[in-house]
Design a protein around this motif. Structure first.
Motif, mmCIF file in Angstrom:
data_model
loop_
_atom_site.group_PDB
_atom_site.id
_atom_site.type_symbol
_atom_site.label_atom_id
_atom_site.label_comp_id
_atom_site.label_asym_id
_atom_site.label_seq_id
_atom_site.Cartn_x
_atom_site.Cartn_y
_atom_site.Cartn_z
ATOM 1 N N LYS A 23 12.408 5.375 12.886
ATOM 2 C CA LYS A 23 10.955 5.553 12.961
ATOM 3 C C LYS A 23 10.515 6.937 12.507
ATOM 4 C CE LYS A 23 8.993 1.907 15.034
ATOM 5 N NZ LYS A 23 8.115 1.078 14.188
ATOM 6 N N GLU A 24 11.476 7.858 12.431
ATOM 7 C CA GLU A 24 11.112 9.252 12.225
ATOM 8 C C GLU A 24 11.432 9.772 10.827
ATOM 9 O OE1 GLU A 24 9.467 11.183 14.212
ATOM 10 O OE2 GLU A 24 9.425 9.900 15.993
ATOM 11 N N GLU B 260 0.825 -1.215 0.000
ATOM 12 C CA GLU B 260 0.000 0.000 0.000
ATOM 13 C C GLU B 260 0.861 1.267 0.000
ATOM 14 O OE1 GLU B 260 -3.610 0.126 0.032
ATOM 15 O OE2 GLU B 260 -3.103 -1.863 -0.709
ATOM 16 N N LEU C 276 1.973 19.955 3.622
ATOM 17 C CA LEU C 276 2.033 19.690 2.171
ATOM 18 C C LEU C 276 1.656 20.936 1.373
ATOM 19 C CD1 LEU C 276 0.337 16.174 1.887
ATOM 20 C CD2 LEU C 276 2.748 16.730 2.303
ATOM 21 N N PRO D 216 3.017 9.558 6.675
ATOM 22 C CA PRO D 216 1.684 9.366 7.274
ATOM 23 C C PRO D 216 0.621 9.000 6.233
ATOM 24 C CG PRO D 216 2.578 11.555 7.793
ATOM 25 C CD PRO D 216 3.507 10.926 6.820
ATOM 26 N N ASN E 276 15.395 17.759 9.897
ATOM 27 C CA ASN E 276 13.976 17.546 9.565
ATOM 28 C C ASN E 276 13.740 17.574 8.048
ATOM 29 O OD1 ASN E 276 11.282 17.015 10.064
ATOM 30 N ND2 ASN E 276 10.739 19.152 10.487
ATOM 31 N N LEU E 277 14.489 16.756 7.329
ATOM 32 C CA LEU E 277 14.364 16.671 5.872
ATOM 33 C C LEU E 277 13.825 15.306 5.464
ATOM 34 C CD1 LEU E 277 17.851 18.108 4.816
ATOM 35 C CD2 LEU E 277 15.694 19.344 5.159
ATOM 36 N N VAL E 278 13.024 15.298 4.429
ATOM 37 C CA VAL E 278 12.682 14.034 3.767
ATOM 38 C C VAL E 278 13.895 13.596 2.953
ATOM 39 C CG1 VAL E 278 11.214 12.925 2.036
ATOM 40 C CG2 VAL E 278 10.274 14.731 3.476
ATOM 41 N N MET F 8 7.140 18.422 18.874
ATOM 42 C CA MET F 8 8.036 18.337 17.703
ATOM 43 C C MET F 8 7.349 18.948 16.490
ATOM 44 S SD MET F 8 10.039 14.984 16.290
ATOM 45 C CE MET F 8 10.795 15.160 14.669
ATOM 46 N N LYS G 191 6.860 17.120 10.153
ATOM 47 C CA LYS G 191 7.873 16.743 9.173
ATOM 48 C C LYS G 191 7.400 17.128 7.770
ATOM 49 C CE LYS G 191 7.972 12.992 11.648
ATOM 50 N NZ LYS G 191 8.091 11.589 12.060
ATOM 51 N N PRO G 192 8.356 17.230 6.842
ATOM 52 C CA PRO G 192 7.989 17.803 5.527
ATOM 53 C C PRO G 192 6.892 17.048 4.777
ATOM 54 C CG PRO G 192 10.379 17.738 5.806
ATOM 55 C CD PRO G 192 9.808 17.010 6.973
ATOM 56 N N LEU G 193 6.768 15.743 4.983
ATOM 57 C CA LEU G 193 5.685 15.038 4.295
ATOM 58 C C LEU G 193 4.507 14.740 5.228
ATOM 59 C CD1 LEU G 193 7.423 12.780 1.617
ATOM 60 C CD2 LEU G 193 5.807 14.626 1.200
ATOM 61 N N ASP G 194 4.423 15.441 6.360
ATOM 62 C CA ASP G 194 3.201 15.371 7.173
ATOM 63 C C ASP G 194 2.117 16.189 6.470
ATOM 64 O OD1 ASP G 194 4.546 13.822 8.960
ATOM 65 O OD2 ASP G 194 4.644 15.317 10.565
ATOM 66 N N TYR G 195 0.886 15.752 6.648
ATOM 67 C CA TYR G 195 -0.220 16.373 5.906
ATOM 68 C C TYR G 195 -0.273 17.888 6.093
ATOM 69 C CZ TYR G 195 -4.924 17.406 4.293
ATOM 70 O OH TYR G 195 -6.000 17.948 3.637
ATOM 71 N N GLN H 232 11.514 10.509 7.187
ATOM 72 C CA GLN H 232 10.625 10.204 6.055
ATOM 73 C C GLN H 232 11.483 9.948 4.818
ATOM 74 O OE1 GLN H 232 8.046 13.693 6.130
ATOM 75 N NE2 GLN H 232 6.616 12.629 7.485
ATOM 76 N N LYS I 88 -2.334 10.011 5.715
ATOM 77 C CA LYS I 88 -3.063 11.102 5.055
ATOM 78 C C LYS I 88 -2.283 11.650 3.874
ATOM 79 C CE LYS I 88 -5.805 14.297 6.902
ATOM 80 N NZ LYS I 88 -6.275 15.394 7.777
ATOM 81 N N THR I 89 -0.971 11.658 3.997
ATOM 82 C CA THR I 89 -0.131 12.121 2.881
ATOM 83 C C THR I 89 -0.160 11.093 1.747
ATOM 84 O OG1 THR I 89 1.279 13.392 4.345
ATOM 85 C CG2 THR I 89 2.226 12.721 2.230
#
Lengths: 454, 454
Positions: free
Chosen positions: A252-253, A131, B11, A283, A216-218, B1, B4-8, A255, A285-286
């Motif tokens: 875990k953090e 998924e 966006l 996440p 805090n970068l993807v 915290m 993060k950049p790809l948190d909803y 992305q 939702k994204t």
């Protein structure tokens, strides 16, 4: 009269700002020369089949049968196709709802996303969720989707390696007008590297992931060359494996989005436009938002999806086609390795040229130490020095390369990018022709003191 | 915290704003029900092969051979493939540089663009220039390219018909944040119409082009259903033909981009993702900008390009495959015409439902006159009235439609869109099931006075 909406002056400024060196001035000039009848060796794009690489037989048999499903009912099908290709075609058709002519789900066929997840799990040793895997029309479409999701306005930026593959700078200019005063949102790595051909070590990846965590970068991991490795010291390791090895909190953090394709590897099925991206720690939702936007384009092409399925799930020992598939694969990869050596050695034998060995990917990125008089001559011609050199090379030899400036390079340092893809038997002649041009060029522009002593 | 950049929450807002009804709430609910084992009739997307339409034999033979070029050297190839398919496969392979596995020029293969130009010339009676034809991964990708070129910022807008196909509203929200205080840059027409199934007359097109001239708008002509015509009174006429018929100044001034695809017509090859757009009166510098941006995605998929070539250049009288090709084509088109009648008549036999005949395209867009109590019930359920109706229809019958609100409709008026694509033999049962649901729904929600008298 006022300009019309599609007149140049009134177009989207971000479109005008896009620069894409791989198909830029050099490529356009090479295309012109080809039209005029000159023989051109296109080493500007990683496009193996265009330089004579033959497709692997088994995947083409399977996709041909999927395109012509009526053959599966023909009692004579076994005359032209082996039984395992027939079985595999039936398998893939059973995963579609209506064959290759039906749109799939916008994320791609669920059954193929499952095969990709199983491949990732075998590769990394961690389970992967279908998924979170989206199939795409080649990796570049996936990159565009993710960048479009990330970049909110002209103040958002993405860290890209320098030198970099210009897909990234091009897509960023498309979505973000300006790169000053920026919020950095993501970091791109290309591993194995384009254009430099380096492979990242476990320690490198560890550092990069820590940096993404702190800042805090993807992490966007372009891993499209993961099958193209030409040495044993630095095997390919995925960013995802290292991330999950690190455990919490980083594991875990951070992305991560990882990209793959059927265009590279030793398959080189560029024209089929198959690819995927996998999302880690993103996440739900994204993930849903990305799905929604993918839906506007309805579905990636279905034959390309089947190539991706075949690439991650090739013939197994005992299958009728296994030995042939392995022999074809090995022949291509070993030839690429030999070509990497011929090219690196060839460049290093030239005056004022130094070149690292291509550890992976399919490019060579020699540094060309241009004498000051060549730089002045370029200036007079209104060209960047590396563009000047590459144009002269093209006119003299037909070798179509990409100037290093298209990828970014240190101020005052000049490179060019070639692929290692010309046919192996043509390689010695190409390198001889390159050396002759280069050494004469250096002769012409070097002053008496000799540039190498500067 | 911090997010993060790809948190909803962080966006791109334009991505969040995209709404795409064709694969929206109804589609997602239908997919869920299907997973739970319910039989779903997907009439939400024009996806003929998913509903059992068989592919045409000749184009599939040709593309299968192009995928497996080694078969062309096999002495037994003639057992499975007719000679004209073999000849055509050789022809298309000769237009590529490296077969289906090589990237083509980013605009598509020049030889196929020439075949498209010849088709347009035969259709319209005016010459067409292959340099102004770009092949794309389906028409929607072309629409996205042109809208991205046109829309400069959140103050640029596009006139779209209401009701409209939501590709347009979705792409516009993607590129433009806000639709107030706008500069209108273009007008979209969909002819034959989606979702309404109407065909524009010569007089309509004339008016529309005059309007574009007066208002300085580009006309974007979505003509993907040009083969889908179910009556003789209003044949398809291209916007380009009318534009050129008009002569100067309008014929020389109005900028026009026309879109076509292999996904629609009676071919229905949606999963192959083939399409083109043709540019009329567009300046060369703009054409170059569009080329540059197309280059970032490297090349449209090559098998899809070949389908486009085959669609514009089908078998001719005297060819071995001609009679079979014509018979297959005619069977599909005639069945579509009969299905258009069954569906329109079926809807018109229902309580509080009125429906125009589907003159062209592949949709039916009945108006559902919802009683006030149904509208209140929808409100209580937190749904738009048409969504409420369509969800009830889905749960009761498995028929998956798209609520009219996804396409835009007059305030207080409600529609749904279905395709006319379910298999002809299933059609009577589907319409019976629809009527049973609808008439019971109306019974339940109508008050004593009867809604029809309001």
């Amino acid at each position: 009269m006022s300009p019309k909406p599609l007149d140049y002056e009134t177009l989207n400024e971000n479109v005008k700002k896009v620069a894409y060196a791989v198909r830029g001035e050099l490529y356009l000039r090479a295309s012109e020369l080809q039209k005029e009848g000159k023989k051109i060796i296109f080493t500007n794009v990683g496009n193996p089949h265009a330089l004579g690489q033959k497709p692997l037989t088994f995947p083409r048999q399977v996709v041909a049968l999927c395109q012509a499903p009526f053959l599966l009912d023909d009692p004579n099908v076994g005359i032209l196709f082996p039984a395992d290709a027939i079985a595999r075609a039936k398998h893939y058709l059973s995963l579609t709802s209506g064959g290759l002519g039906a749109y799939s789900d916008s994320r791609g066929l669920p059954g193929i996303r499952k095969e990709v997840a199983e491949f990732i799990e075998r590769r990394d040793g961690y389970p992967s969720d279908p998924e979170l895997i989206y199939l795409t029309d080649g990796a570049s479409k996936g990159v565009m989707q993710i960048l479009n999701t990330l970049i909110r306005n002209e103040k958002d930026g993405i860290l890209v390696p320098v030198p970099q593959y210009p897909l990234y700078s091009a897509a960023i200019s498309l979505f973000a007008a300006r790169m000053k005063g920026i919020t950095v949102r993501a970091m791109v790595i290309i591993n194995p590297g384009n254009p430099t051909g380096q492979c990242l070590s476990e320690a490198n990846l560890n550092e990069l992931l820590k940096f993404c965590f702190q800042e805090n970068l993807v992490l966007l991991a372009d891993e499209v060359y993961q099958q193209n490795i030409y040495q044993d010291e630095r095997p390919f390791i995925s960013a995802r494996k290292i991330l999950l090895d690190m455990g919490p909190p980083i594991g875990k953090e951070v992305q991560l989005v990882s990209f793959h394709t059927v265009s590279k590897g030793y398959w080189g099925e560029c024209g089929q436009r198959g690819g995927y991206f996998e999302m880690t720690n993103i996440p739900a939702k994204t993930v849903d938002e990305i799905y929604k936007v993918a839906s506007v384009s309805l579905s990636p092409n279905v034959p390309g999806q089947i190539f991706m399925g075949l690439m991650v799930n090739p013939p197994k020992p005992g299958d009728i086609s296994y030995l042939r598939f392995v022999a074809e694969s090995k022949a291509i990869l070993e030839s690429l390795k030999r070509r990497a050596h011929i090219m690196t050695d060839g460049f290093n034998s030239c005056r004022n040229v130094v070149c690292n060995f291509t550890e992976g990917a399919m490019y060579s990125f020699p540094q060309i130490r241009l004498p000051p008089r060549a730089i002045e001559a370029a200036k007079s011609a209104g060209k960047a020095p590396d563009v000047f050199y590459c144009l002269k090379l093209l006119e003299a030899t037909g070798i179509s390369t990409v100037p290093g400036s298209g990828f970014g390079q240190k101020e005052g340092v000049f490179h060019l990018r070639t692929t290692i893809l010309p046919a192996e038997e043509d390689m010695p002649a190409i390198m001889t022709s390159f050396k002759k041009f280069n050494d004469e060029f250096m002769e012409q522009y070097e002053d008496y003191r000799g540039y190498s002593r500067m």
